[in-house]
Scaffold this active site. Structure first.
Site, PDB file in Angstrom:
ATOM      1  N   ARG A  46     -14.987  -5.947 -10.817  1.00 52.12           N
ATOM      2  CA  ARG A  46     -16.183  -6.418 -10.098  1.00 52.12           C
ATOM      3  C   ARG A  46     -17.290  -6.786 -11.072  1.00 52.12           C
ATOM      4  NH1 ARG A  46     -16.393  -1.976  -6.273  1.00 52.12           N
ATOM      5  NH2 ARG A  46     -14.827  -2.427  -4.713  1.00 52.12           N
ATOM      6  N   ASP A 203      -3.077  11.028   1.705  1.00 54.02           N
ATOM      7  CA  ASP A 203      -2.693  10.668   0.337  1.00 54.02           C
ATOM      8  C   ASP A 203      -1.348  11.325  -0.015  1.00 54.02           C
ATOM      9  OD1 ASP A 203      -3.531   9.716  -2.485  1.00 54.02           O
ATOM     10  OD2 ASP A 203      -3.140  11.845  -2.776  1.00 54.02           O
ATOM     11  N   LYS A 207       2.478   9.472  -0.873  1.00 61.97           N
ATOM     12  CA  LYS A 207       3.319   9.821  -2.026  1.00 61.97           C
ATOM     13  C   LYS A 207       4.679  10.344  -1.549  1.00 61.97           C
ATOM     14  CE  LYS A 207      -0.846  10.816  -4.712  1.00 61.97           C
ATOM     15  NZ  LYS A 207      -1.859  11.829  -5.004  1.00 61.97           N
TER      16      LYS A 207
HETATM   17  N1  HSE Z   1      -7.030  11.740  -4.878  1.00 54.57           N
HETATM   18  C1  HSE Z   1      -5.786  11.916  -5.549  1.00 54.57           C
HETATM   19  C2  HSE Z   1      -5.612  13.403  -5.802  1.00 54.57           C
HETATM   20  C3  HSE Z   1      -5.765  11.162  -6.837  1.00 54.57           C
HETATM   21  O1  HSE Z   1      -6.547  14.165  -5.584  1.00 54.57           O
HETATM   22  O2  HSE Z   1      -4.530  13.799  -6.171  1.00 54.57           O
HETATM   23  C4  HSE Z   1      -4.396  10.948  -7.386  1.00 54.57           C
HETATM   24  O3  HSE Z   1      -3.583  10.222  -6.511  1.00 54.57           O
END
Ligand code: HSE
Length: 431
Positions: A46, A203, A207
């Site tokens: 950016r 998150d 994964k």
């Molecule tokens: N927010 C993620 C974590 C960063 O806390 O693991 C790595 O993917």
């Protein structure tokens, strides 16, 4: 020496700047190891003028990441923008369509569009590499895809979110509140831009979808992951866990069952003696149960600029060497559509914390409802009431039962009117 590999990096945040620094610092060794010089030829960010602690003089700047992805001045596109749509998706698709290999750390993009991107890579004979997308610096993608190629994998599970592990560790060790620990994780740069992704378990789910596909040779299926976050875990649960010989971790678990592949993310009681229980702070850990190697646990930094850059640079080195692995271990057409085992069929032990009304017959009625559903209790502890003596904490640990049974038993207990608050339920994961 072969010709120079020209790298374009889109996204110069903590990870992107660390990748540029690492490529610079390790330039000689990387050239010796891969047989090619690796050079940052273009960047996109950016703000072109921000000081990122790396000398980018002479490197072409692109205000449009997709233009960088398609540019003839690069051979390999590194996407570190983030997000499952928008510029990240558009630029990765543009690079692959143009026949350029892609390295990305973008778990959200892969969980949602990984199959489509892998097909695109296959058609273009380009590499799509994403070691950094799961567990930061831990080389778990390579371990599953190459290192364990001779195994049949039964289960893969782990601490895949550093923010959640950091919060749970500090709450337990320092008796701090959830909110204080989250604020510190944000300050330290571990958390996602929207921390709901971390604490809500999303998150970890992104994964897990990637690990599940690699472990079982199945199509990514992020839609069918049962997800619970850590937002309702209290200090009372962490204390009770310790007294019972457990520690609470947010785990992502994918396992083969008689009913299909089960994928789940939830706070979990793990035995204090297990390797995964020792993992504290922002550190990640992944355990694989595989037939030939038995059990394998990898532990390491799951977030942070340099640790994540380490994984990105490893992928770049593979591509420099000419390695083009099938992204998910098998050609896209060979990835199976696995049967999905619904959460209601999950089998395991449970920790249940109840705020029982302090009247005669409450404990007996609770135990009766459990027995009615065929649930055997490993322990039942009633504590002294606090200031309000009309309510007493009761903590139950069950032997293995099904999710359906425990939910039915708790619904009956609530309907009986013996409970003053919503029951707290935490699944137990044994080694
Ligand atoms: N927010 C993620 C974590 C960063 O806390 O693991 C790595 O993917």
């Amino acid at each position: 020496m072969d010709k120079v590999l020209r790298v374009g990096i889109a996204g110069l945040g903590t990870v992107g700047a660390s990748v540029a620094r690492l490529l610079h610092a390790q330039a000689q060794d990387l050239a010796a190891r891969t047989g090619r010089a690796i050079k940052v030829a273009g960047v996109s960010a950016r703000d072109p003028n921000r000081d990122r602690g790396v000398d980018l003089a002479g490197v072409a700047f692109f205000s449009d990441a997709t233009a960088l992805a398609q540019s003839d001045s690069i051979d390999l596109f590194v996407e570190l923008i983030g997000g499952d749509e928008g510029v990240a998706r558009k630029s990765v698709m543009a690079a692959l369509t143009a026949g350029k290999s892609v390295v990305t750390a973008n778990k959200a993009l892969l969980a949602k569009h990984g199959l489509e991107l892998a097909a695109l890579a296959e058609n273009s004979r380009a590499a799509l590499a994403f070691e950094a997308s799961v567990a930061g610096g831990i080389p778990i993608v390579k371990t599953l895809r190459e290192g364990l190629a001779g195994n049949s994998i039964a289960r893969v599970y782990g601490i895949l979110n550093g923010t959640c592990n950091y919060i749970l560790s500090r709450m337990e060790l320092e008796g701090l509140s959830f909110a204080e620990c989250l604020a510190d994780a944000q300050k330290l740069g571990y958390a996602e831009a929207d921390p709901t992704f971390d604490i809500g378990g999303f998150d970890t789910a992104h994964k897990l979808a990637i690990l599940s596909s690699l472990a079982f040779g199945v199509k990514l299926d992020a839609e069918n992951i049962s997800i619970e976050g850590i937002q309702d875990i209290s200090l009372a649960d962490l204390k009770a866990a310790e007294e019972l010989g457990f520690r609470v971790k947010l785990l992502g678990v994918a396992q083969r069952t008689a009913h299909g592949v089960e994928q789940r993310v939830h706070p979990t009681m793990v035995p204090l003696s297990s390797p995964i229980a020792q993992v504290m702070g922002v550190t990640n850990a992944v355990t694989v149960d595989a037939d030939a190697v038995n059990e394998l646990t990898l532990v390491g930094p799951g977030a942070g600029g340099m640790a994540t850059a380490s994984a990105v640079v490893a992928d770049i080195a593979d591509i420099a060497r000419g390695i083009r692995s099938a992204p998910f271990g098998l050609p896209v057409g060979h990835l199976a559509s696995a049967e999905k085992s619904p959460m209601q069929r999950h089998e395991g032990g449970y920790y249940v914390r109840l705020a029982a009304r302090n009247h005669i017959g409450a404990a007996a009625a609770i135990a009766r409802r459990m027995a009615d559903r065929g649930i055997s209790l490993e322990s039942i502890v009633q504590r002294r009431p606090g200031d309000d003596d009309s309510v007493v904490p009761v903590v139950l640990v069950t032997y293995a039962t099904t999710e359906a049974s425990i939910r039915e038993a708790l619904a009956a207990i609530v309907a009986d009117g013996h409970i003053a608050e919503k029951p707290q339920v935490i699944r137990i994961e044994r080694e």
